[in-house]
Design an enzyme around this catalytic site. Structure first.
Site, PDB file in Angstrom:
ATOM      1  N   GLY A  16     -17.327 -12.430   9.210  1.00  0.00           N
ATOM      2  CA  GLY A  16     -18.224 -12.984  10.235  1.00  0.00           C
ATOM      3  C   GLY A  16     -19.249 -11.954  10.677  1.00  0.00           C
ATOM      4  N   ASP A 146     -14.204  -8.946  16.904  1.00  0.00           N
ATOM      5  CA  ASP A 146     -12.814  -9.088  17.368  1.00  0.00           C
ATOM      6  C   ASP A 146     -12.186  -7.752  17.794  1.00  0.00           C
ATOM      7  OD1 ASP A 146     -13.221 -11.678  16.663  1.00  0.00           O
ATOM      8  OD2 ASP A 146     -11.595 -11.821  15.210  1.00  0.00           O
ATOM      9  N   LEU A 299     -22.925 -17.924  19.849  1.00  0.00           N
ATOM     10  CA  LEU A 299     -23.830 -17.222  20.767  1.00  0.00           C
ATOM     11  C   LEU A 299     -23.340 -15.796  21.029  1.00  0.00           C
ATOM     12  CD1 LEU A 299     -24.308 -20.115  23.331  1.00  0.00           C
ATOM     13  CD2 LEU A 299     -25.966 -19.355  21.640  1.00  0.00           C
ATOM     14  N   GLN A 300     -22.015 -15.637  21.127  1.00  0.00           N
ATOM     15  CA  GLN A 300     -21.462 -14.327  21.490  1.00  0.00           C
ATOM     16  C   GLN A 300     -21.589 -13.293  20.381  1.00  0.00           C
ATOM     17  OE1 GLN A 300     -17.021 -14.993  22.008  1.00  0.00           O
ATOM     18  NE2 GLN A 300     -17.695 -16.901  21.122  1.00  0.00           N
ATOM     19  N   ARG A 301     -21.726 -13.727  19.125  1.00  0.00           N
ATOM     20  CA  ARG A 301     -21.865 -12.709  18.083  1.00  0.00           C
ATOM     21  C   ARG A 301     -23.290 -12.623  17.547  1.00  0.00           C
ATOM     22  NH1 ARG A 301     -18.241 -15.577  13.303  1.00  0.00           N
ATOM     23  NH2 ARG A 301     -19.930 -16.778  12.405  1.00  0.00           N
TER      24      ARG A 301
HETATM   25  O1  F6P Z   1     -15.360 -12.341  12.489  1.00  0.00           O
HETATM   26  C1  F6P Z   1     -14.498 -12.700  13.481  1.00  0.00           C
HETATM   27  C2  F6P Z   1     -14.817 -14.062  14.019  1.00  0.00           C
HETATM   28  O2  F6P Z   1     -16.018 -14.033  14.716  1.00  0.00           O
HETATM   29  C3  F6P Z   1     -13.666 -14.610  14.880  1.00  0.00           C
HETATM   30  O3  F6P Z   1     -13.730 -14.199  16.190  1.00  0.00           O
HETATM   31  C4  F6P Z   1     -13.823 -16.105  14.696  1.00  0.00           C
HETATM   32  O4  F6P Z   1     -12.614 -16.768  14.872  1.00  0.00           O
HETATM   33  C5  F6P Z   1     -14.279 -16.189  13.290  1.00  0.00           C
HETATM   34  O5  F6P Z   1     -14.975 -15.011  12.997  1.00  0.00           O
HETATM   35  C6  F6P Z   1     -15.147 -17.379  12.989  1.00  0.00           C
HETATM   36  O6  F6P Z   1     -15.525 -17.280  11.672  1.00  0.00           O
HETATM   37  P1  F6P Z   1     -16.475 -18.285  10.908  1.00  0.00           P
HETATM   38  O7  F6P Z   1     -17.865 -18.017  11.365  1.00  0.00           O
HETATM   39  O8  F6P Z   1     -16.283 -17.933   9.486  1.00  0.00           O
HETATM   40  O9  F6P Z   1     -16.045 -19.668  11.256  1.00  0.00           O
END
Ligand code: F6P
Length: 413
Positions: A16, A146, A299-301
């Site tokens: 992610g 995470d 939004l958080q990432r």
């Molecule tokens: O990379 C970690 C993360 O952001 C987790 O917090 C979340 O559960 C997951 O990725 C979501 O992943 P994807 O975008 O592949 O659905």
């Protein structure tokens, strides 16, 4: 230099994205382009998938100004993947293909930027190259919102997501109190098995707007206790703000999230989400209050506008140091972070961690940092996160909007 190794390098982004993974990419690309041991700098399209399909971008053909904009461009600019490789001792088909691509382009350096599963990929490639006697230095670069990578004090990407979460919770908290009728608001935060992100919501209390209840996946979730807590707080204050990790689970390990049955990703993880709406529906039924469920979701990432400058700088440092360590002879390691507060000030130093010890392990929030009732975190948690969210980033803006890097992505023949 005695152990001088000359050849091209590949950088891959995996798992992610975060709002600062491209700052690590810039750290790798810039340092590699400046190195006299690295002949060509390539970016793999979609991580290891791009290596397997021989889809590589020539970073040396990019405009240096555009590359610099990677420092404030969210998401994984080269493209990412969630692909698990087989154990090379059981099935080496994909490794043979990787070796073929490495030989074709004279790849002598491989940098892989990702979380625990991606470090597993990196570790397996490192092992395979060593086994077949192909000279190639393999380095892992940490990344994950995470914050669950084993062995490192923290991970690039976490500080910015924590800053976004704490700020958003504080701002939403203000909004939830405007009416004279009261409300229950439930905010769902990412972090599958570790509560570092959800716990960061507690930092909203530094501006007097912290959540009333906070649930992490490190402890078992008790629906009855949750409802009773909400009812009590709502009755006392006429309002209740809840922050909850997407990964909360019952004592049998099953996720509370309604999306638990949806498809798994390439690493075999269930896709979570939908928890805030599920809990909101339960609370609405139980209390009759006005209830809203908010899922911070991507939004958080992706919130680069709120990225912590400390996080951006450290992400760059991780990429830069991976190249420096590799050029000076290191291989099979991940660049980790060590916190040094001996001077009374927070200082972050890099350390080297064996890839196989980082791969597939998870670092969780220590139980002693979680309140005995499982509905909040202690001051130690705040003290740990606080230095990581410091510093406001200054980024290039055009027409009032962020100016992201625009790469040409010229494919290597
Ligand atoms: O990379 C970690 C993360 O952001 C987790 O917090 C979340 O559960 C997951 O990725 C979501 O992943 P994807 O975008 O592949 O659905």
């Amino acid at each position: 230099m005695e152990n001088k190794l000359v050849g091209a390098c590949i950088l891959g982004q995996s798992g992610g994205p975060t709002s600062v993974i491209n700052a690590s990419a810039y750290g790798v690309i810039k340092t590699a382009l400046e190195s006299d041991c690295i002949t060509n700098v390539y970016g793999a399209a979609h991580g290891i998938a791009g290596v397997l399909s021989d889809t590589l971008y020539d970073m040396g053909k990019e405009d240096p100004g555009e590359l610099e904009l990677l420092m404030n461009t969210p998401s994984s600019e080269l493209g990412s993947c969630r692909k698990k490789l087989a154990d090379p001792d059981a099935d080496d088909t994909e490794y043979k293909k990787i070796l073929e691509v490495f030989k074709k382009h004279d790849i002598r350096y491989f940098f892989y930027n990702g979380g625990n599963d991606s470090m597993d990929t990196c570790s397996k490639i490192s092992r395979y190259m060593e086994k077949v006697g192909y000279k190639c230095r393999v380095m892992g670069i940490p990344k994950t919102i995470d914050n669950d990578l084993f062995g490192t004090d923290h991970c690039p990407g976490f500080g910015s997501a924590a800053k976004y979460i704490a700020t958003s919770v504080a701002e939403v908290s203000k909004d939830t109190k405007v009416y004279d009728t009261g409300a229950v608001t439930i905010i769902e935060i990412m972090g599958r098995h570790a509560g570092w992100l959800a716990g960061s919501a507690s930092l909203a209390s530094l501006c007097g707007e912290g959540p009333d209840l906070l649930y992490l996946p490190e402890t078992d979730f008790d629906m009855a206790a949750f409802i009773s807590n909400v009812k009590r707080i709502y009755a006392e204050k006429g309002n209740c703000l809840v922050a909850v990790s997407e990964g909360i689970h019952y004592p049998d390990g099953s996720f509370v999230s309604e999306a638990k049955t949806s498809a798994t990703d390439g690493f075999g993880h269930a896709q979570l989400g939908g928890l805030a709406s599920l809990l909101a529906a339960v609370v609405k039924k139980e209390t009759g209050a006005k209830v809203r469920g908010i899922e911070l979701s991507l939004l958080q990432r992706a919130g680069a506008h709120l990225a912590s400058q400390t996080d951006i700088d450290e992400a760059f440092m991780a990429g830069m140091m991976a190249v420096k360590y590799a050029v000076s002879g290191t291989s099979g390691k991940m660049v980790g972070f060590e916190r040094d507060t001996s001077s009374g000030k927070y200082v972050c130093k890099t350390v080297l961690l064996p890839l196989d010890t980082v791969a597939n392990a998870e670092k969780k929030v220590p139980l002693e940092w979680i309140m005995p009732d499982g509905a909040g975190v202690t001051g130690d948690f705040t003290e740990y996160v606080l230095p990581l969210i410091q510093g406001e980033n200054s980024r290039v803006v055009e027409n009032g909007m962020p100016r992201f890097a625009k790469l040409k992505k010229i494919i290597v023949k």
